[in-house]
Design an enzyme around this catalytic site. Sequence first.
Site: not given
Ligand code: 13P
Length: 260
Positions: A21, A181, A105, A107, A220, A19, A175
């Site tokens: 983003k 992150g 997601h 976010e 992560s 992803n 997640e």
């Molecule tokens: P990270 O791998 O950067 O922690 O992000 C995970 C994520 O949100 C994937 O959708």
Amino acid sequence: MPASAAPTPARPRPLVAGNWKMNGLEASLAEIAAMAGGYDDALRGRVDLLVCPPATLVGAAVAACAGKLAVGGQDCHPKASGAHTGDVAAEMLADLGAAYVIVGHSERRADHGESDAVVKSKAEAALRAGLVAIVCVGETEAQRRAGEMLDVVGAQIAGSLPAGASARNLVVAYEPVWAIGTGLTPTPADVAQVHGFIRERLAAALGEDGAGVRILYGGSVKPSNAAELMGVANVDGALVGGASLTAKDFLGIAAAYRSQ
Ligand code: 13P
């Protein structure tokens, strides 16, 4: 055949999904081409790879993948078309050659106030357009501390799963918000607990098909922890953020499947 001799359902074929983003310009397509180049026969025999760049790059990513990796979107509107400025329909992603779309997601749930009902309608749009929906769930740090982890994830599953879901058109990604992150990850035992719980809920909702739905872990994931996390029961791959931006790290994570 006595019930005890019934064959155990085959483990779903793993999926490692990137992803991106809100990252990636045209120059980043070189990384996607490098991912396709490094996806050798041995890896292809064991794991599916998917990259979800921003919508601006989906069409070019399909070309850069040369049919080797799948490409997906990161969000879609519930409707197929209409007066929704700035939104992207699942049909538009499919039209560009995408095969998957991420919905719900954390976010988007946080930044855009997406409820489970909205996520469900987006997942249903994905199915309508012939895409595989990757439905994301996961608890915040406060919810985990309060011991509400399974309640939160259970409610998200109940509220977000699309009608008509099957092992072919649905992927669930767990997640934990606090792991995204941050460099923090749950212990393998914690991951096993939540993934086992999600599997039970999928079996309750979808019957036998529930065993075939891929449940990805995200948060992560890096080359250094991928083998441990991918080895946990009911973890059928990863949804990777930061480490999916380079072919080296993304392929390094996929390589966890070389030895499984
Ligand atoms: P990270 O791998 O950067 O922690 O992000 C995970 C994520 O949100 C994937 O959708």
